[in-house]
Design a protein around this motif. Structure first.
Motif, mmCIF file in Angstrom:
data_model
loop_
_atom_site.group_PDB
_atom_site.id
_atom_site.type_symbol
_atom_site.label_atom_id
_atom_site.label_comp_id
_atom_site.label_asym_id
_atom_site.label_seq_id
_atom_site.Cartn_x
_atom_site.Cartn_y
_atom_site.Cartn_z
ATOM 1 N N ASN A 1 0.805 -1.224 0.000
ATOM 2 C CA ASN A 1 0.000 0.000 0.000
ATOM 3 C C ASN A 1 0.839 1.276 0.000
ATOM 4 O O ASN A 1 0.326 2.360 0.220
ATOM 5 C CB ASN A 1 -0.959 0.022 1.198
ATOM 6 N N MET A 2 2.159 1.142 -0.240
ATOM 7 C CA MET A 2 3.049 2.302 -0.218
ATOM 8 C C MET A 2 3.872 2.373 -1.504
ATOM 9 O O MET A 2 4.503 1.399 -1.907
ATOM 10 C CB MET A 2 3.996 2.234 0.981
ATOM 11 N N PHE A 3 3.874 3.535 -2.145
ATOM 12 C CA PHE A 3 4.727 3.773 -3.311
ATOM 13 C C PHE A 3 5.852 4.695 -2.859
ATOM 14 O O PHE A 3 5.611 5.846 -2.496
ATOM 15 C CB PHE A 3 3.926 4.415 -4.450
ATOM 16 N N TYR A 4 7.075 4.192 -2.865
ATOM 17 C CA TYR A 4 8.225 4.908 -2.310
ATOM 18 C C TYR A 4 9.218 5.267 -3.401
ATOM 19 O O TYR A 4 9.548 4.449 -4.259
ATOM 20 C CB TYR A 4 8.906 4.030 -1.257
ATOM 21 N N LEU A 5 9.708 6.515 -3.361
ATOM 22 C CA LEU A 5 10.716 6.975 -4.307
ATOM 23 C C LEU A 5 11.949 7.465 -3.544
ATOM 24 O O LEU A 5 11.841 8.216 -2.573
ATOM 25 C CB LEU A 5 10.166 8.100 -5.182
ATOM 26 N N PHE A 6 13.110 7.067 -4.030
ATOM 27 C CA PHE A 6 14.380 7.413 -3.404
ATOM 28 C C PHE A 6 15.070 8.501 -4.224
ATOM 29 O O PHE A 6 15.463 8.284 -5.362
ATOM 30 C CB PHE A 6 15.266 6.160 -3.332
ATOM 31 N N GLU A 7 15.191 9.688 -3.673
ATOM 32 C CA GLU A 7 15.953 10.799 -4.263
ATOM 33 C C GLU A 7 15.634 11.095 -5.730
ATOM 34 O O GLU A 7 16.543 11.211 -6.567
ATOM 35 C CB GLU A 7 17.455 10.537 -4.120
ATOM 36 N N SER B 1 3.596 4.941 -13.283
ATOM 37 C CA SER B 1 2.481 5.804 -12.888
ATOM 38 C C SER B 1 1.234 4.987 -12.563
ATOM 39 O O SER B 1 0.532 5.264 -11.589
ATOM 40 C CB SER B 1 2.163 6.803 -14.007
ATOM 41 N N GLU B 2 0.978 3.980 -13.366
ATOM 42 C CA GLU B 2 -0.184 3.121 -13.122
ATOM 43 C C GLU B 2 -0.048 2.398 -11.791
ATOM 44 O O GLU B 2 -1.003 2.281 -11.017
ATOM 45 C CB GLU B 2 -0.327 2.113 -14.271
ATOM 46 N N SER B 3 1.154 1.905 -11.508
ATOM 47 C CA SER B 3 1.389 1.226 -10.237
ATOM 48 C C SER B 3 1.231 2.193 -9.076
ATOM 49 O O SER B 3 0.649 1.854 -8.036
ATOM 50 C CB SER B 3 2.788 0.616 -10.235
ATOM 51 N N CYS B 4 1.749 3.401 -9.230
ATOM 52 C CA CYS B 4 1.650 4.419 -8.183
ATOM 53 C C CYS B 4 0.202 4.706 -7.829
ATOM 54 O O CYS B 4 -0.159 4.832 -6.656
ATOM 55 C CB CYS B 4 2.360 5.690 -8.654
ATOM 56 N N ARG B 5 -0.650 4.804 -8.842
ATOM 57 C CA ARG B 5 -2.061 5.126 -8.598
ATOM 58 C C ARG B 5 -2.811 3.988 -7.914
ATOM 59 O O ARG B 5 -3.878 4.198 -7.341
ATOM 60 C CB ARG B 5 -2.748 5.507 -9.915
ATOM 61 N N ARG C 1 1.921 7.438 -0.665
ATOM 62 C CA ARG C 1 3.142 7.702 -1.417
ATOM 63 C C ARG C 1 4.169 8.348 -0.487
ATOM 64 O O ARG C 1 3.809 9.209 0.325
ATOM 65 C CB ARG C 1 2.877 8.643 -2.595
ATOM 66 N N ALA C 2 5.418 7.960 -0.607
ATOM 67 C CA ALA C 2 6.487 8.522 0.221
ATOM 68 C C ALA C 2 7.689 8.834 -0.651
ATOM 69 O O ALA C 2 8.017 8.077 -1.573
ATOM 70 C CB ALA C 2 6.880 7.543 1.331
ATOM 71 N N ILE C 3 8.337 9.951 -0.364
ATOM 72 C CA ILE C 3 9.525 10.377 -1.104
ATOM 73 C C ILE C 3 10.599 10.788 -0.099
ATOM 74 O O ILE C 3 10.313 11.490 0.865
ATOM 75 C CB ILE C 3 9.212 11.556 -2.040
ATOM 76 N N LYS C 4 11.818 10.355 -0.349
ATOM 77 C CA LYS C 4 12.955 10.752 0.481
ATOM 78 C C LYS C 4 13.839 11.681 -0.328
ATOM 79 O O LYS C 4 14.183 11.393 -1.478
ATOM 80 C CB LYS C 4 13.749 9.517 0.916
ATOM 81 N N SER C 5 14.226 12.838 0.265
ATOM 82 C CA SER C 5 15.064 13.786 -0.461
ATOM 83 C C SER C 5 16.004 14.526 0.482
ATOM 84 O O SER C 5 15.604 14.942 1.573
ATOM 85 C CB SER C 5 14.213 14.810 -1.213
#
Length: 434
Positions: A114-120, A218-222, A227-231
């Motif tokens: 249930n989480m879409f995570y993006l790294f930097e 994008s389809e997977s993200c939706r 959603r979580a992003i690390k920066s």
């Protein structure tokens, strides 16, 4: 005469059509990121509609490229879809390099389906906006970071594509920075067929995938609820206010901080080439206080402190949206601090995350490296005290004093105090987030 009238009507109709097309493009372009700094790529002005000084159109033939460009832009632009699941949260983990952000980011990367995570993802933006001097235009960068983050939270990768070099072809790229650090981008549903001969530097390690298709991502993200992003690239929290006020988003900002003395000690090891001046000063014992590197250190500390001061004041736009976390507290009490973070985000703290934390906070001494997330976390808290000379620690205390005080880090007044494990340099301090 009839022919003359017919030609006039044709020109008039052409003008009307062009005006309508321009209005459409104008509205669409307002929603796209405009890269306005000299160091970014600009659209090719040679294909825009050109008018003579008196305002008349040159020829219909010369207008054809303009119509083609407009059509292409309209066909390629898609309105970002609204988040699919009600109650979804958008988490932004803000930090600076060597504060343990990769480790803390895994708290959300390991959440599961249930989480879409993006790294930097902002690595690409910073790289393209970097000037020859090595710095960036702060105003342009802040706007670009904010706009790209907004669209990523809405599962729209198109603005990010504009910053990737080489540019993606048909929304497919083999150049996404640290793709393997995002489990969401390596799931089976996002894993495209492997392409022989295509080299992807940051390839998935869990399965053999081809280059990343942003449309599939994008389809997977939706499909994910959160959603979580690390920066580590956002300098000022205040610049992100539009995200907090966007009705499509429910953003929670988590600012991760660490003792600036420990950060510098870690950077001197991880980025030896960039910090060779500091290493030389550490050996010589003298640090020129008016050096650019010292001023840069002060600027970094000031940015971190000012962002934290805004967050801790809890202005209306940040109420119940901001949480300050010290790396030292996470390293000493990883499970309880992770539980607090999940309570703050109002997302269930899953057994999967708990199991990962247990496994990765009790690693052997042989595990990992400078970028590893597998460490004996309690040992990391004090390790820096034995790798940084007292003279360097003093310099950090002088230029970052207000930051140390705000976050509850104690000053040292001698080499003996710095290296005395029986003396804790961490004040017990509670930062309220509710």
């Amino acid at each position: 005469m009839r022919i003359k009238y017919t030609i006039s009507i044709v020109f008039f109709v052409a003008l009307v059509i062009i005006e309508k097309e321009n209005n459409i493009i104008s509205r669409v372009s307002d929603k796209l990121i405009l890269k306005q700094t000299p160091q970014t790529l600009q659209p090719d002005d040679s294909s825009h509609t050109h008018l003579k000084p008196n305002g008349s159109i040159t020829t219909l033939t010369k207008l054809e490229p303009a119509f083609t460009l407009m059509k292409r832009r309209l066909e390629n632009y898609t309105e970002p879809q609204e988040p699919r699941a009600a109650g979804g949260k958008h988490i932004l983990l803000l930090a600076t390099t060597r504060t343990g952000s990769s480790f803390v980011g895994e708290f959300f990367n390991q959440q599961g389906d249930n989480m879409f995570y993006l790294f930097e993802p902002l690595w690409h933006v910073e790289r393209m906006l970097t000037l020859e001097t090595g710095g960036t235009n702060a105003t342009a960068a802040a706007r670009a970071y904010r706009d790209v983050l907004r669209q990523l939270f809405l599962c729209d990768f198109s603005p990010l594509e504009g910053f990737i070099d080489p540019p993606p072809v048909d929304h497919v790229t083999a150049a996404l920075f640290r793709r393997e650090s995002s489990s969401s981008l390596c799931e089976e549903s996002v894993c495209s067929p492997f392409v022989k001969g295509v080299f992807e530097r940051y390839h998935c390690r869990t399965r053999r995938c081809g280059p990343l298709n942003f449309t599939t991502a994008s389809e997977s993200c939706r499909q994910k609820e959160h959603r979580a992003i690390k920066s580590v690239r956002v300098r000022q929290l205040e610049n992100l206010r539009p995200l907090a006020e966007d009705p499509r988003l429910d953003v929670r900002f988590i600012q991760l901080v660490r003792d600036p003395r420990a950060v510098l000690a870690s950077r001197m090891v991880a980025f030896a080439a960039k910090y060779r001046n500091w290493k030389q000063w550490a050996m010589d014992g003298d640090v020129p206080i008016d050096d650019d590197e010292v001023r840069k250190l002060k600027g970094n500390c000031d940015n971190i402190r000012m962002s934290a001061e805004v967050g801790l004041r809890q202005p209306p736009w940040l109420r119940r949206r901001y949480m300050l976390v010290r790396y030292e507290d996470i390293a000493r009490f990883p499970m309880s601090k992770a539980s607090e973070m999940y309570r703050f985000t109002e997302i269930p703290f899953t057994p999967q995350v708990k199991a990962w934390i247990l496994k990765n906070t009790q690693a052997s001494k042989e595990a990992g490296g400078v970028y590893s997330t597998q460490k004996n976390s309690s040992e990391q808290v004090e390790k820096w005290r034995f790798s940084i000379p007292f003279k360097i620690a003093q310099v950090v205390q002088n230029v970052c004093g207000p930051t140390l005080k705000l976050f509850g880090y104690k000053f040292v007044d001698s080499k003996e105090m710095l290296m005395d494990r029986s003396i804790s340099l961490i004040e017990e301090k509670v930062f309220s987030f509710m």
